[in-house]
Write a protein that holds these residues in place. Sequence first.
Motif, PDB file in Angstrom:
ATOM      1  N   UNK A 142       0.838  -1.198   0.000  1.00 43.67           N
ATOM      2  CA  UNK A 142       0.000   0.000   0.000  1.00 43.67           C
ATOM      3  C   UNK A 142       0.879   1.256   0.000  1.00 43.67           C
ATOM      4  N   UNK A 143       1.965   1.219   0.748  1.00 44.93           N
ATOM      5  CA  UNK A 143       2.903   2.354   0.738  1.00 44.93           C
ATOM      6  C   UNK A 143       3.556   2.501  -0.636  1.00 44.93           C
ATOM      7  N   UNK A 144       3.920   1.380  -1.260  1.00 38.31           N
ATOM      8  CA  UNK A 144       4.626   1.414  -2.543  1.00 38.31           C
ATOM      9  C   UNK A 144       3.795   2.041  -3.645  1.00 38.31           C
ATOM     10  N   UNK A 145       2.458   1.898  -3.582  1.00 39.00           N
ATOM     11  CA  UNK A 145       1.614   2.472  -4.640  1.00 39.00           C
ATOM     12  C   UNK A 145       1.031   3.818  -4.236  1.00 39.00           C
ATOM     13  N   UNK A 146       1.293   4.279  -3.008  1.00 42.90           N
ATOM     14  CA  UNK A 146       0.688   5.524  -2.530  1.00 42.90           C
ATOM     15  C   UNK A 146       1.688   6.659  -2.369  1.00 42.90           C
ATOM     16  N   UNK A 147       2.891   6.366  -1.914  1.00 43.67           N
ATOM     17  CA  UNK A 147       3.898   7.401  -1.680  1.00 43.67           C
ATOM     18  C   UNK A 147       4.567   7.755  -3.014  1.00 43.67           C
TER      19      UNK A 147
END
Length: 589
Positions: free
Chosen positions: A118-123
């Motif tokens: 989720x972090x990889x596709x959001x940040x």
Amino acid sequence: MENGEGGGGEYTKDGSVDLRGNPVLRSKRGGWTACTFIVVYELFERMAYYGVAANLVVYLTERLHQGTVQAANNVTNWSGTVFLTPLLGAFLADAYLGRYWTFVAGSAVYLLGMLLLMLAVSVPALKPPPCDPGAGATCPRASALQLGVYFGGLYTIALGNGGTKPNISTIGADQFDDFHPAERLRKLSFFNWWMFTVFTGILFSTTVLVYLQDSVSWSWGYGVPTLALAASVAVFLAGTPLYRHKLPQGSPITKMGKVVCAAVRKCRVAVPGDLTELHELEPEQYASKKRFRVNPTSSMAFLNKAAVKAEDAPGWTLCTVTQVEEMKQIAKLVPLLATMFVPCALMAQVGTLFVKQGVTLDRRVGRGTGTFRVPPASLGAVVTLTMLVCVVIYDRAIVPAVRRRTKNPRGITLLQRIGAGLVLQVVTMATTAAVESRRLSFARRHHAGEPLPLTIFVLLPQFVLMGAADAFLVVGQIEFFYDQAPESMKSLGTAMSLTAYGVGNMLSSAILSAVVRVTAAGRRGTPWVTDDLNASRLDCYYAFLAALAAVNLAAFVALSCRYSYRAESTEAIGVTARVHSEPVAAVAP
């Protein structure tokens, strides 16, 4: 308690306990009441997993800017790892931690992997900038940090899956007492309803979640499955007071290794003609442990040497007949396991090349402002819907009708069910080759780019047929390896069925890479599969897979005709006989 009765009712007779190791009352724990929490967990967990897996090839090609072959191989390599790690989880569960605590530990790791994704596709710093290769732009490669975080999340999920996947379905099956006729009959239907729940979760992922990823944002598309996974773990933990547990039976690898080493050590010892002279414990010792004793067989006669009483042999070389027969049963499963690799490789095409075919076609539904664009990965929902319909028809119509003729509580044998799925897979791949040939002919006639002015729904036949094949093959496979594994190695049996998917996905990568390499070195110099599918010969590749499936089917038939089902003890046969007299209505959850 010795008679299975307590002050509050009847105790289970299969050795089930609570988390503290105390015997459990049948009326207080287990059954479909406990399974409700387990199947709800599986519903949300499958939503989470396929929320990532269903559209993964699209993310790798369109967001991380990888080529078609590289992305397809990355998907299948990751999927292969997901299904190979359960071997480790099964070992830990059977030998040390037990199924429940191995599952809980795996869930924590799994959730950590979803958070990383989720972090990889959001940040913004963790993802490459948007790029349109169709406009002639050169797309920047993802940095080492971006690839590291994204693939780190993927493989953390794979590690966590190793603790959850081989144990959750086994925990569900453990809620039914094999020594109780009515519960044993319900258990025969458990895997059908289990897979029904799995398919429902997949259906949500391949429709709603894929739409969120394609049309809203990848942050929402990954955030929702992460929340779904957290909810699924909470639901499972809430059902803890209702679960029945099985104590660890010791390392199955150690047990099997002891049998093999003992047989080799006593290779010069003669096996008595009367197999009842082999070493075995008294029935009371098995009854006290709530286990079945297995009768000796003459198959794999060399292993019987491990149970021969030899005066000059070390004490560690003396195994019981039951230990030897359990080793034989696992050994008998290995050749059939090998015939599951190719079918699982074919299933991998649904989430890779089938999706890339859809990207090249017209995905519009409706006209004007009401136009809706079908996400290519959403056609995977057709597979799931077909599987759902076929499983219900099979369980509610076909099995009762066939059962009256065959007198088999399952209707047909597990291997016959798997064989039907393999036949349908051959038909599926032949149809897929024909559909792709039509798509390529259309592309050549129109000299069009992407998308082609040809509706995406021309791919429906291959998705429908694959769903019908999976309804027979997927359910039959997991039930077969669970059912035929020895009583003390059920987690290992489940892990073996999952291993087939792991090896199958790895095999898919190997086949695709080999075909690309060989065809690129051929006379035309053009590989069958390239980034531009309109210039590829994907129809030839599918035809090759159909031929491979046909050869594998022949091998499966040859092996299954020689296979003898697991020999049950006298006690188990007695329970089965009583099961046959139970009303069919008892199957329903």
